[in-house]
Write a protein that holds these residues in place. Sequence first.
Motif, PDB file in Angstrom:
ATOM      1  N   UNK A 192       0.852  -1.191   0.000  1.00  0.00           N
ATOM      2  CA  UNK A 192       0.000   0.000   0.000  1.00  0.00           C
ATOM      3  C   UNK A 192       0.888   1.241   0.000  1.00  0.00           C
ATOM      4  N   UNK A 193       0.501   2.251  -0.728  1.00  0.00           N
ATOM      5  CA  UNK A 193       1.233   3.508  -0.715  1.00  0.00           C
ATOM      6  C   UNK A 193       0.248   4.660  -0.718  1.00  0.00           C
ATOM      7  N   UNK A 194       0.582   5.691   0.048  1.00  0.00           N
ATOM      8  CA  UNK A 194      -0.236   6.900   0.053  1.00  0.00           C
ATOM      9  C   UNK A 194       0.580   8.016  -0.538  1.00  0.00           C
ATOM     10  N   UNK A 195       0.043   8.654  -1.538  1.00  0.00           N
ATOM     11  CA  UNK A 195       0.775   9.697  -2.233  1.00  0.00           C
ATOM     12  C   UNK A 195       0.024  11.020  -2.167  1.00  0.00           C
ATOM     13  N   UNK A 196       0.784  12.074  -2.026  1.00  0.00           N
ATOM     14  CA  UNK A 196       0.249  13.423  -2.197  1.00  0.00           C
ATOM     15  C   UNK A 196       0.957  14.052  -3.373  1.00  0.00           C
ATOM     16  N   UNK A 197       0.185  14.542  -4.309  1.00  0.00           N
ATOM     17  CA  UNK A 197       0.750  15.149  -5.505  1.00  0.00           C
ATOM     18  C   UNK A 197       0.434  16.636  -5.494  1.00  0.00           C
ATOM     19  N   UNK A 198       1.443  17.446  -5.678  1.00  0.00           N
ATOM     20  CA  UNK A 198       1.246  18.883  -5.666  1.00  0.00           C
ATOM     21  C   UNK A 198       2.223  19.574  -6.597  1.00  0.00           C
ATOM     22  N   UNK A 199       2.363  20.867  -6.405  1.00  0.00           N
ATOM     23  CA  UNK A 199       3.266  21.638  -7.248  1.00  0.00           C
ATOM     24  C   UNK A 199       3.833  22.791  -6.431  1.00  0.00           C
ATOM     25  N   UNK A 200       5.005  23.267  -6.838  1.00  0.00           N
ATOM     26  CA  UNK A 200       5.611  24.439  -6.213  1.00  0.00           C
ATOM     27  C   UNK A 200       6.734  24.930  -7.103  1.00  0.00           C
ATOM     28  N   UNK A 201       7.327  26.059  -6.699  1.00  0.00           N
ATOM     29  CA  UNK A 201       8.463  26.571  -7.462  1.00  0.00           C
ATOM     30  C   UNK A 201       9.734  25.836  -7.052  1.00  0.00           C
TER      31      UNK A 201
ATOM     32  N   UNK B 238      -8.044  21.496 -15.863  1.00  0.00           N
ATOM     33  CA  UNK B 238      -8.137  22.317 -14.673  1.00  0.00           C
ATOM     34  C   UNK B 238      -6.755  22.739 -14.217  1.00  0.00           C
ATOM     35  N   UNK B 239      -6.677  23.872 -13.549  1.00  0.00           N
ATOM     36  CA  UNK B 239      -5.427  24.210 -12.883  1.00  0.00           C
ATOM     37  C   UNK B 239      -5.728  24.747 -11.493  1.00  0.00           C
ATOM     38  N   UNK B 240      -4.904  24.373 -10.547  1.00  0.00           N
ATOM     39  CA  UNK B 240      -5.160  24.617  -9.143  1.00  0.00           C
ATOM     40  C   UNK B 240      -4.035  25.445  -8.516  1.00  0.00           C
ATOM     41  N   UNK B 241      -4.418  26.217  -7.517  1.00  0.00           N
ATOM     42  CA  UNK B 241      -3.399  26.880  -6.700  1.00  0.00           C
ATOM     43  C   UNK B 241      -2.754  25.831  -5.818  1.00  0.00           C
ATOM     44  N   UNK B 242      -1.484  25.581  -5.977  1.00  0.00           N
ATOM     45  CA  UNK B 242      -0.856  24.464  -5.248  1.00  0.00           C
ATOM     46  C   UNK B 242      -0.760  24.700  -3.746  1.00  0.00           C
ATOM     47  N   UNK B 243      -0.880  25.953  -3.315  1.00  0.00           N
ATOM     48  CA  UNK B 243      -0.846  26.188  -1.874  1.00  0.00           C
ATOM     49  C   UNK B 243      -2.181  25.853  -1.231  1.00  0.00           C
ATOM     50  N   UNK B 244      -3.221  25.678  -2.051  1.00  0.00           N
ATOM     51  CA  UNK B 244      -4.556  25.433  -1.493  1.00  0.00           C
ATOM     52  C   UNK B 244      -5.094  24.053  -1.826  1.00  0.00           C
ATOM     53  N   UNK B 245      -4.455  23.366  -2.751  1.00  0.00           N
ATOM     54  CA  UNK B 245      -5.030  22.100  -3.174  1.00  0.00           C
ATOM     55  C   UNK B 245      -3.941  21.140  -3.615  1.00  0.00           C
ATOM     56  N   UNK B 246      -4.131  19.868  -3.285  1.00  0.00           N
ATOM     57  CA  UNK B 246      -3.241  18.833  -3.790  1.00  0.00           C
ATOM     58  C   UNK B 246      -4.031  17.540  -3.919  1.00  0.00           C
ATOM     59  N   UNK B 247      -3.464  16.590  -4.628  1.00  0.00           N
ATOM     60  CA  UNK B 247      -4.157  15.327  -4.852  1.00  0.00           C
ATOM     61  C   UNK B 247      -3.632  14.279  -3.890  1.00  0.00           C
ATOM     62  N   UNK B 248      -4.570  13.455  -3.433  1.00  0.00           N
ATOM     63  CA  UNK B 248      -4.180  12.352  -2.567  1.00  0.00           C
ATOM     64  C   UNK B 248      -4.568  11.064  -3.265  1.00  0.00           C
ATOM     65  N   UNK B 249      -3.635  10.153  -3.382  1.00  0.00           N
ATOM     66  CA  UNK B 249      -3.876   8.898  -4.081  1.00  0.00           C
ATOM     67  C   UNK B 249      -3.407   7.750  -3.207  1.00  0.00           C
ATOM     68  N   UNK B 250      -4.210   6.733  -3.095  1.00  0.00           N
ATOM     69  CA  UNK B 250      -3.806   5.523  -2.387  1.00  0.00           C
ATOM     70  C   UNK B 250      -3.671   4.392  -3.387  1.00  0.00           C
ATOM     71  N   UNK B 251      -2.506   3.795  -3.432  1.00  0.00           N
ATOM     72  CA  UNK B 251      -2.265   2.693  -4.351  1.00  0.00           C
ATOM     73  C   UNK B 251      -2.204   1.389  -3.573  1.00  0.00           C
ATOM     74  N   UNK B 252      -2.818   0.359  -4.112  1.00  0.00           N
ATOM     75  CA  UNK B 252      -2.784  -0.954  -3.483  1.00  0.00           C
ATOM     76  C   UNK B 252      -2.282  -1.963  -4.497  1.00  0.00           C
ATOM     77  N   UNK B 253      -1.212  -2.624  -4.141  1.00  0.00           N
ATOM     78  CA  UNK B 253      -0.665  -3.676  -5.002  1.00  0.00           C
ATOM     79  C   UNK B 253      -1.475  -4.940  -4.808  1.00  0.00           C
ATOM     80  N   UNK B 254      -1.839  -5.581  -5.899  1.00  0.00           N
ATOM     81  CA  UNK B 254      -2.688  -6.764  -5.778  1.00  0.00           C
ATOM     82  C   UNK B 254      -1.903  -8.046  -5.919  1.00  0.00           C
TER      83      UNK B 254
END
Lengths: 254, 254
Positions: A192-201, B238-254
């Motif tokens: 299992x892995x938890x990832x946060x994807x974002x952006x910055x300078x 879409x484009x997001x302000x990176x200081x206010x939003x980020x993506x969270x992803x959980x990966x599970x190996x099967x």
Amino acid sequence: MSVQEEKAFPMGLFMDLERSGPIPLYFQVSQRIEKAILSGELPAGSRLENEVALGQRLGLSRPTVRRAIQEIVDKGLLVRRRGIGTQVVHGQVTRKVELTSLYDDLTNTHKVPSTHLLTLESQPADARISERLGVEEGSPTLHLRRVRLADDVPVAVMENWLPGEFIGIESNDLVAHGLYQVLRSRGVTMRVARQHIGARKSTNEESALLEIEKNSALLTMDRTAFDNSGRAVEFGQHCYRPDLYSFEVTLVEK
Amino acid sequence: MSVQEEKAFPMGLFMDLERSGPIPLYFQVSQRIEKAILSGELPAGSRLENEVALGQRLGLSRPTVRRAIQEIVDKGLLVRRRGIGTQVVHGQVTRKVELTSLYDDLTNTHKVPSTHLLTLESQPADARISERLGVEEGSPTLHLRRVRLADDVPVAVMENWLPGEFIGIESNDLVAHGLYQVLRSRGVTMRVARQHIGARKSTNEESALLEIEKNSALLTMDRTAFDNSGRAVEFGQHCYRPDLYSFEVTLVEK
DNA sequence: TTTGGCTAATTGTCATGACAATATCAGGTC
DNA sequence: GACCTGATATTGTCATGACAATTAGCCAAA
């Protein structure tokens, strides 16, 4: 216009199943269906043979066939609808999203990966690292920092911390293989892995390492990976050149 | 130190199952287990009762219990090991990754979402849009461009194209609800989405809309969403302000 | 002490059978 | 033509039973 193509399921497939081998039957079936979809043998919109008939033709029970189909549904290549049947999803390219390292990604796309090892040292865990890895503050960790290149072009700066038991990993391993390969060879299986994807300078140092101009946009990814006992085995902070790398995610509503 | 806690499974749970209702049994069970994990009733590292015993105690068959557990394994909260049992994953916060819109995300985090509608027009599909939506080039599409705010702070600039049948969606709907809510209310059920996540610098217009300085880093996401018949129902950039939003992803190996 | 093997526990895979829920489609009725 | 009705096809859910594969733990032997 919006009528679905109703193409018969290719009959020549699925004729040789390895019934006594170690590979599960449902997996054998799902792999062939997936291959048939990716190869275009099952075009977008075409309907799959229904579960019962497919099972009879293959000499398999319905649960087995069902599980095989479900695997592909979970990958987003098939869609099932009660009363209707199972269809191949419309849409172009399809790539899997899996628990892989950048190293694996690059080799899969036929680029030549290489590594500059910047740091490889033992380091006591600070508050943040101890929380992420689930170890006590001050306990030893392995700290490493690398630049990953593809065809000799820098793609990412990767900083990782690993639990103390991995102290002893040598620089040769990390230059020749990906971190995940090294961990697997030491008997660790990531689950299992938890990832946060974002952006910055970018910082000035990162700009130099990645050979981009100062204050560029960077794609960042923080990840904590756990093995099959649920223990954290890696925490990483990575940043990528956005012109050379992006993330692909397939979401399936259940 | 690395010994797993061996806590008994809470016995008071799972006593009242709605056997005749419309909610599947496996789903009722999986929801309670998930709730127990998130509430801390099942702490990290604790072992779940084995499948057979759990089934007997609940008056359920093993496949049903198994499916309930599998649901949670797929979410990355549980880990199963043959010969060992099923354990709660070590690790801190756990949030689900689902097929949601930014609007849903914001309401879930108790912010007040609002929308500035910049564009709402009919537009013939160019080559790129026609490919993404799977419609013929030149066919009509609904083109919209919005700024999404959370607590009156701009978070994202979102540009979307929808197939022609959605022409007729009104600006009132889009200001008061998220795009996905509007689509659901029109009978569309999203099933699969493919996302590309990347980063780039902001344009001057985007900087103004998002109230950030020029040439800032932006987090970008392109998405094509498909309904349960496999037809594309939305393409968005879409484009997001990176200081206010980020993506969270959980990966599970099967 | 270390090694090897046996046993028990637990999940993984697969088969068979049954009924329910949902969508399509043809046909009849108003 | 519009609308209801029923038959049919297909996936969704659940039960029961069986055997295989993997791991931990114990115990005996080297």
